[in-house]
Design a protein around this motif. Structure first.
Motif, short mmCIF file in Angstrom:
data_model
loop_
_atom_site.label_atom_id
_atom_site.label_comp_id
_atom_site.label_asym_id
_atom_site.label_seq_id
_atom_site.Cartn_x
_atom_site.Cartn_y
_atom_site.Cartn_z
N HIS A 135 0.93 -0.84 -0.07
CA HIS A 135 0.15 -0.21 -0.15
C HIS A 135 0.98 1.15 -0.57
O HIS A 135 2.00 0.82 0.51
CB HIS A 135 -1.10 0.13 1.24
N MET A 136 0.27 1.98 -0.20
CA MET A 136 1.11 3.19 -0.50
C MET A 136 0.21 4.48 1.36
O MET A 136 -0.97 4.13 1.00
CB MET A 136 0.71 4.07 -1.54
N ALA A 137 1.17 5.10 2.04
CA ALA A 137 0.99 5.70 2.82
C ALA A 137 1.54 7.50 2.80
O ALA A 137 2.74 7.03 2.40
CB ALA A 137 1.56 5.17 3.96
N CYS A 138 1.15 7.71 3.08
CA CYS A 138 0.78 9.51 3.13
C CYS A 138 0.85 10.47 4.11
O CYS A 138 0.12 9.84 4.54
CB CYS A 138 0.42 10.24 1.55
N ARG A 139 1.41 11.17 4.25
CA ARG A 139 1.23 12.54 5.94
C ARG A 139 1.16 13.40 4.34
O ARG A 139 2.32 13.99 4.33
CB ARG A 139 2.08 11.96 6.42
N LEU A 140 0.19 14.11 3.88
CA LEU A 140 0.10 15.05 3.22
C LEU A 140 0.04 16.27 3.89
O LEU A 140 -0.54 16.82 4.33
CB LEU A 140 -1.01 14.99 1.86
N GLY A 141 1.00 17.13 3.44
CA GLY A 141 0.98 19.02 4.00
C GLY A 141 0.37 19.67 2.54
O GLY A 141 -0.34 18.88 2.01
N GLU A 142 -0.12 20.83 2.71
CA GLU A 142 -0.98 21.60 2.26
C GLU A 142 -0.41 21.48 0.48
O GLU A 142 -1.46 21.06 -0.17
CB GLU A 142 -0.69 23.47 2.64
N GLU A 143 1.09 21.43 0.07
CA GLU A 143 1.57 21.12 -1.44
C GLU A 143 0.01 19.86 -1.74
O GLU A 143 0.13 19.74 -2.77
CB GLU A 143 2.41 21.68 -1.44
N GLY A 144 0.94 19.04 -0.93
CA GLY A 144 0.54 17.35 -1.10
C GLY A 144 -0.83 17.06 -1.40
O GLY A 144 -1.29 16.46 -2.41
N ARG A 145 -1.95 17.90 -0.34
CA ARG A 145 -3.52 17.61 -0.40
C ARG A 145 -3.74 18.60 -1.96
O ARG A 145 -4.34 17.81 -2.11
CB ARG A 145 -4.02 18.39 1.01
N ALA A 146 -3.43 19.66 -1.97
CA ALA A 146 -4.01 20.36 -3.02
C ALA A 146 -3.67 20.12 -4.44
O ALA A 146 -4.24 18.95 -5.56
CB ALA A 146 -3.47 21.81 -3.14
N GLY A 147 -2.25 18.71 -4.61
CA GLY A 147 -1.71 18.43 -5.76
C GLY A 147 -2.55 16.41 -5.89
O GLY A 147 -3.28 16.71 -7.17
N LEU A 148 -2.77 15.81 -5.16
CA LEU A 148 -3.74 14.40 -4.96
C LEU A 148 -5.28 15.45 -5.41
O LEU A 148 -5.22 14.48 -5.95
CB LEU A 148 -3.43 13.78 -3.80
N ALA A 149 -5.49 15.94 -4.62
CA ALA A 149 -6.83 16.46 -5.24
C ALA A 149 -7.49 16.58 -6.29
O ALA A 149 -7.86 16.69 -7.25
CB ALA A 149 -7.55 17.69 -3.73
N GLU A 150 -6.14 17.53 -7.15
CA GLU A 150 -6.42 18.07 -8.26
C GLU A 150 -6.30 16.76 -9.53
O GLU A 150 -7.07 16.20 -10.25
CB GLU A 150 -5.49 19.10 -8.62
N GLU A 151 -5.62 15.70 -9.07
CA GLU A 151 -5.60 14.40 -9.82
C GLU A 151 -6.84 13.76 -9.59
O GLU A 151 -6.99 13.20 -11.16
CB GLU A 151 -3.83 14.21 -9.57
#
Length: 131
Positions: free
Chosen positions: A78-94
């Motif tokens: 599995h992939m495990a992420c601890r998303l910061g603000e930039e990470g949240r925005a980038g993954l949400a955009e995908e």
């Protein structure tokens, strides 16, 4: 499999909901909003390349200012992420691009959000995804 290819693969994996309920087929746009706001949610979808595999995605909430997100992968990984603000925005955009039918990718440059993620093998070994 190279990490850049994993990024494409991971966008289609399912994960159990935080409360133990089975994952649901939440719309990608609604799931994108959950990622952006770090609201607990889950969604499943068929893997685009591995026939019969359902990808489970889950946002379990915020811990120490970072958003916890997981995605299932074939082979017990599995992939495990601890998303910061930039990470949240980038993954949400995908997820928004996927919802709009504009999902594309390649093996080129990795997305910024992958810096916040690790691939966790079936044996528990962790490998940074982006770097």
């Amino acid at each position: 499999m190279k990490p850049s290819v994993l990024a494409l693969f991971l966008l289609s994996l399912p994960v159990a909901a935080a409360d133990g309920d089975p994952p649901v087929a939440m719309d990608p746009a609604a799931f994108a909003d959950a990622v952006a706001t770090c609201t607990p949610a889950s969604r499943t979808e068929p893997h685009p390349f591995v026939k019969g595999f359902e990808i489970a995605h889950a946002v379990t909430g915020e811990t120490e200012g970072r958003c916890d997100y997981t995605q299932s992968m074939p082979g017990g990984m599995h992939m495990a992420c601890r998303l910061g603000e930039e990470g949240r925005a980038g993954l949400a955009e995908e997820f928004r691009e996927q919802a709009a039918g504009r999902m594309s990718g390649g093996t080129g440059q990795q997305k910024a959000w992958t810096r916040d993620c690790e691939i966790v093998a079936a044996d528990g070994k962790r490998t940074p995804m982006g770097g």
